[in-house]
Design a protein around this motif. Structure first.
Motif, mmCIF file in Angstrom:
data_model
loop_
_atom_site.group_PDB
_atom_site.id
_atom_site.type_symbol
_atom_site.label_atom_id
_atom_site.label_comp_id
_atom_site.label_asym_id
_atom_site.label_seq_id
_atom_site.Cartn_x
_atom_site.Cartn_y
_atom_site.Cartn_z
ATOM 1 N N LEU A 1 -26.398 27.105 36.338
ATOM 2 C CA LEU A 1 -24.768 26.486 36.408
ATOM 3 C C LEU A 1 -24.471 25.841 37.818
ATOM 4 O O LEU A 1 -25.144 26.427 38.698
ATOM 5 N N VAL A 2 -23.956 24.622 38.065
ATOM 6 C CA VAL A 2 -23.578 24.312 39.115
ATOM 7 C C VAL A 2 -22.015 24.102 39.561
ATOM 8 O O VAL A 2 -21.448 23.416 38.815
ATOM 9 N N THR B 1 -17.522 23.708 36.791
ATOM 10 C CA THR B 1 -18.791 24.235 36.614
ATOM 11 C C THR B 1 -19.440 23.386 35.873
ATOM 12 O O THR B 1 -19.176 23.703 34.441
ATOM 13 N N ALA B 2 -20.737 22.791 36.117
ATOM 14 C CA ALA B 2 -21.543 22.115 35.052
ATOM 15 C C ALA B 2 -22.747 23.041 34.672
ATOM 16 O O ALA B 2 -23.213 23.896 35.512
ATOM 17 N N VAL B 3 -23.236 23.135 33.431
ATOM 18 C CA VAL B 3 -24.249 23.629 32.943
ATOM 19 C C VAL B 3 -25.433 22.384 32.986
ATOM 20 O O VAL B 3 -25.275 21.583 32.055
ATOM 21 N N VAL B 4 -26.469 22.551 33.778
ATOM 22 C CA VAL B 4 -27.418 21.443 33.898
ATOM 23 C C VAL B 4 -28.700 21.567 33.332
ATOM 24 O O VAL B 4 -29.405 20.908 33.271
ATOM 25 N N ALA C 1 -26.425 25.989 43.268
ATOM 26 C CA ALA C 1 -26.762 26.345 41.780
ATOM 27 C C ALA C 1 -26.767 27.766 41.642
ATOM 28 O O ALA C 1 -27.300 28.523 42.532
ATOM 29 N N ARG C 2 -26.434 28.249 40.328
ATOM 30 C CA ARG C 2 -26.662 29.753 40.157
ATOM 31 C C ARG C 2 -27.200 29.746 38.887
ATOM 32 O O ARG C 2 -26.900 29.185 37.941
ATOM 33 N N THR C 3 -28.006 30.930 38.546
ATOM 34 C CA THR C 3 -28.900 31.065 37.228
ATOM 35 C C THR C 3 -28.274 32.082 36.610
ATOM 36 O O THR C 3 -28.045 33.382 37.360
ATOM 37 N N LEU D 1 -17.103 31.595 30.072
ATOM 38 C CA LEU D 1 -16.722 30.372 29.473
ATOM 39 C C LEU D 1 -17.072 29.219 30.484
ATOM 40 O O LEU D 1 -15.974 29.476 31.601
ATOM 41 N N ALA D 2 -17.727 28.192 30.629
ATOM 42 C CA ALA D 2 -17.906 27.380 31.524
ATOM 43 C C ALA D 2 -17.441 25.829 31.193
ATOM 44 O O ALA D 2 -17.544 25.449 29.934
ATOM 45 N N ASP D 3 -16.806 25.331 32.084
ATOM 46 C CA ASP D 3 -16.377 23.746 31.805
ATOM 47 C C ASP D 3 -16.327 23.215 33.384
ATOM 48 O O ASP D 3 -16.067 23.637 34.227
#
Lengths: 385, 478
Positions: free
Chosen positions: B95-96, B83-86, B102-104, B31-33
């Motif tokens: 994700l940054v 964490t931003a999903v870019v 950044a990571r993938t 869960l990313a925010d």
């Protein structure tokens, strides 16, 4: 049925310039564009005028013919660029032409050696460049990374705004009587015998158009158009990726390229940085989505050359199509095999199109005059070899 | 590379319930925010450095929000905050994390629950300091306990037009008036509301409470009035407001001037569409749900395989709807991953579906009151800045719109939409200008591109990537 003297196909810089110069000569012209004006390579390139020799484009060791071609092209770029200096006055608008100077950097000793070789060739072509290294380079370009082995500087290089040029050509063309039809896709071309007054019927999504002459300015799609009259053009295209950052206080004025890696970098009038250099985009069904992989790779090259970019944020990416003629020679003039069918297509089309379009329009206004275009520009060259 | 069964984007009510539901069904969930805490805008928790020492002192709403946030604990959901999903390319998602590279990750499925942001409204003076959105005011109040000024005018429409002034009055602001663009509730509306009340007691009680709070703080609530312009030298000093008709068009001769230092705007919310547009979802249009609304089936599946939409990001319907949509999306992800049977998914989704039906009955009942009038797009003058990032004025955009109906072309002509906000503030307004000029009902937005959030080059640059080599002048390859 609609009829006209000349149908120009393609609403990029070549097509709009053709329409303008033909209309200026009093020739009846209709431009057809399948989408909107200036939406492909003409509007999506970075607007740079690179004069330094693309010596790294030489295949193999750089044969004599290769070098001669490169020299000829360099002299031509100078001419074309000179034309740009007065183009804004001709069109009555600001094209944002700026002579900023430009660096081409080297990171290794081998790359530095190529810079020196390149500089000798440039001297022969009459292009003013100098190789700068060591403390001299640090002093003159403190924004460049300290590990660079050297860089060539050309004070003449610069750029214009690709977003304004073609639309302005189109507006001025229309003022001089050219008809501009967007959202008009060419579906096929009938070539009639030489007996009738009309030689071509151009079938479009908006109905057929009869024309004496056609000018193929379709860029990446020029080959598809040419095949409708049975010609083969050595045109290929690639999608390429560009990154744009948020604006930042002025860091540097000159453009920056790399002799050994894919990078073009400049800080625009708006103070944003445009980072490109030919990183690829995946192709999917005619559109070119940008890719994280290219963004990550391209910005890595940029930040290793200009470390001050590290905290600058990329706010958008775009992709465009870049056009190559397979042999890097332009395709400009009239076909011998299909008289009346003309073309104005070139690699580095942003730089060259205004010049070629003006020359071709003059030729079309005076068809009896001797063609100004050398044999290697021939529309029929794939047939004759 | 991290392999996920499900990536949930957005840690608000919809994202939390989707993540928890899917994790309970055995999926590996991230869960990313972007924010430092879960809860989204609606259940925004106090910022870092703030501690709630006495939960009893907070309102019922806060306590409910905290319970939603706490429901993640112990479920096995991995949480990535700040964490931003870019970028999304197929199953690869970039994700940054704030301040890091950044990571993938690879995600088999994705629930997009990005929420909504304040509907930008373009009128003369909207860019003056002192003009602030409801969401901005709420963030300041909830996370920092700060009010940006003393004398406030609040203008908006919908339930928020009541909720925010009421909250702000409680925080000690002097709210000189609250302007509601819609009509006052009439007998028919009351009857409709009563009909829809079953199962919606909480919502109606909230609305009643807000009204009571406004009364208690002597905040006049004025219906059918909107902001016309904000004025001031360098910052906002005065607001001119006027009566509007049913379509939110200003009635001439009804203007009034009020001196305030803060103008709070709450003309509803619009979904954050960036990721859904980037992955290629199809959309429908409903101005009352925030304009573009991602198309989805009864399981919250969008038109893109493996991508689900839930919450305000999939049509602004509030936190209660978001929770239930999130639950259904979580069940759908588990169902499509083969972790639960169709029968049990149906059974588990049934209570959420019943609640959704009731909420939507209430929405239908309030439609007359809270309909978005088209006049919202008609308040700018030729001189009004439309794109505040690039400082592009309405007249320049209008000139471009004369020549094209393509928003990408308008962008290229004027630079409108090229700045750091990536068009979030101006794009809908420009689309409305195109729609009006060319008579098109639903104008497509500009081509969606990654990154959907600005990314620092230090986070983006990957020095392990090998360049594609240089262009070579090779043999002819037509």
């Amino acid at each position: 049925m609609t009829s006209t003297d000349v149908v120009v196909v393609g609403g990029g810089i070549a097509g709009t310039a053709m329409a303008y110069y033909l209309a200026r000569s009093g020739i009846e012209v209709m431009l057809v564009e399948r989408g909107e004006l200036n939406r492909e390579a003409s509007g999506t390139n970075a607007g740079s005028f690179h004069l330094q020799l693309a010596i790294h484009q030489l295949s193999g060791q750089g044969t004599g013919t290769d070098r001669e071609r490169l020299l000829a092209e360099a002299r031509l770029s100078l001419l074309a660029y000179a034309g740009w200096q007065s183009l804004g006055d001709e069109l009555g608008g600001d094209l944002e032409v700026h002579q900023t100077g430009g660096w081409m950097v080297a990171e290794t000793e081998t790359e530095l050696r190529i810079l020196y070789e390149k500089q000798v060739l440039e001297e022969r072509a009459g292009i003013e460049t100098e190789v700068v290294t060591g403390d001299d380079l640090r002093e003159r370009a403190p924004y460049l990374a300290p590990h660079l082995t050297g860089a060539t500087y050309c004070p003449w290089e610069g750029h214009a705004n690709p977003l304004v040029v073609a639309p302005l050509y189109a507006r001025r063309a229309a003022e001089k009587g050219a008809v501009i039809r967007t959202h008009t896709d060419v579906l096929g071309i009938d070539v009639h015998g030489s007996s009738g007054a009309r030689r071509f019927t151009v079938h479009t999504s908006a109905g057929p158009i009869d024309a004496h002459r056609i000018v193929d300015c379709a860029g990446a799609w020029a080959g598809q158009l040419a095949s409708m009259v049975g010609l083969r053009f050595p045109v290929r295209s690639e999608g390429l990726h560009v990154n744009v950052t948020e604006p930042r206080p002025r860091m540097f004025h000159p453009m920056i390229q790399h002799i050994g890696r894919r990078l073009t970098l400049k800080q625009t009038d708006n103070n944003t940085f445009i980072i490109g250099g030919g990183w690829p985009t995946p192709t999917s069904a005619g559109r070119y989505p940008t890719s994280w992989h290219s963004a990550a790779g391209n910005t890595a090259v940029a930040v290793s050359v200009v470390p001050g970019l590290a905290d600058v944020r990329v706010v958008r990416t775009w992709s465009g199509v870049i056009v190559f003629t397979g042999d890097f020679s332009p395709i400009v003039g009239e076909s011998v095999a299909v008289p009346g069918f003309h073309a104005c297509v070139s690699s580095t089309g942003f730089t060259f199109s205004p010049m070629f379009a003006e020359q071709l329009a003059e030729q079309m206004a005076n068809p009896q005059a001797v063609s100004p275009f050398p044999e290697r520009y021939s529309l029929d060259r794939l047939e004759s070899t | 590379m991290t392999q996920l069964d499900l990536l949930v984007v957005g840690g608000g009510p919809a994202g939390i319930s989707a993540a928890v539901t899917a994790a309970r069904a055995g999926l590996r969930v991230l869960l990313a925010d972007e924010r430092p805490t879960l809860g989204g805008q609606i259940f925004k928790q106090p910022g870092p450095g703030f501690t709630v020492t006495d939960p009893g002192a907070m309102d019922r709403h806060f306590r409910f929000g905290a319970s939603v946030v706490n429901s993640v604990t112990g479920t096995g959901v991995e949480v990535a905050l700040r964490t931003a999903v870019v970028a999304v390319e197929g199953k690869q998602v970039v994700l940054v994390p704030d301040g890091q590279a950044a990571r993938t990750v690879t995600a088999e499925r994705m629930v997009l629950a990005p929420g909504a942001h304040d509907r930008p409204v373009v009128f003369p003076g909207w860019t003056l300091p002192g003009v602030i959105t409801a969401g901005g005011l709420q963030t300041l109040a909830k996370t920092q306990r700060v009010l940006p000024g003393r004398r406030m005018l609040f203008a908006g429409s919908g339930p928020v037009a009541l909720a925010f002034p009421a909250q702000l009055a409680k925080y000690g602001a002097t709210v000189v008036a609250a302007l509601e663009a819609g009509p006052p509730p009439g007998p028919v509306d009351i009857a409709r509301l009563a009909g829809a009340a079953w199962g919606n007691v909480d919502l109606l009680r909230d609305a009643a409470l807000y009204r009571a709070t406004l009364l208690r703080h002597r905040v006049p609530l004025r219906y059918r009035r909107m902001v016309v312009r904000a004025e001031g030298d360098g910052r906002m000093e005065r607001v001119v407001h006027a009566q509007v008709d049913a379509d939110w068009r200003v009635v001439p001769g009804t203007e009034e001037v009020v001196t305030v230092d803060i103008l709070g705007l709450g003309y509803g919310f619009v979904p954050s569409l960036e990721l859904m547009r980037l992955v290629g979802c199809s959309f429908d249009h409903d101005e009352n749900l925030g304009g573009h609304v991602v198309r989805r089936d009864e399981w919250q599946r969008t038109t893109v395989d493996g991508v689900y939409g839930a919450g305000d990001g999939a049509g602004v319907e509030g936190s209660y709807v978001a929770i239930d949509e999130g639950r259904i999306a979580g069940l759908a992800a588990a169902l499509d991953a083969g972790r639960i049977t169709h029968g049990s998914a149906l059974k588990l989704a049934a209570p959420a579906r019943r609640r959704l039906a009731r909420r939507r009955a209430l929405t239908a009942a309030t439609k007359r009151l809270y309909r978005v009038g088209h006049g919202i797009y008609d308040m700018s003058t030729p001189d009004t800045v439309v794109c505040r990032c690039e400082n592009v004025r309405s007249r320049d955009i209008a000139d471009a719109v004369e020549t094209t109906a393509d928003i990408n072309v308008v962008k290229a002509f004027t630079r409108a939409g090229m700045g750091p906000c990536q068009g979030r503030n101006c794009q809908r307004h420009i689309a409305a200008m195109i729609a009006a000029r060319h008579g098109i009902a639903d104008v497509p937005l500009a081509t969606a591109r990654m990154p959907v959030r600005p990314v620092p080059i230090s986070a983006m640059a990957d020095h392990t990537i090998e360049g594609p080599g240089l262009f070579l002048a090779s043999e002819s390859t037509p």
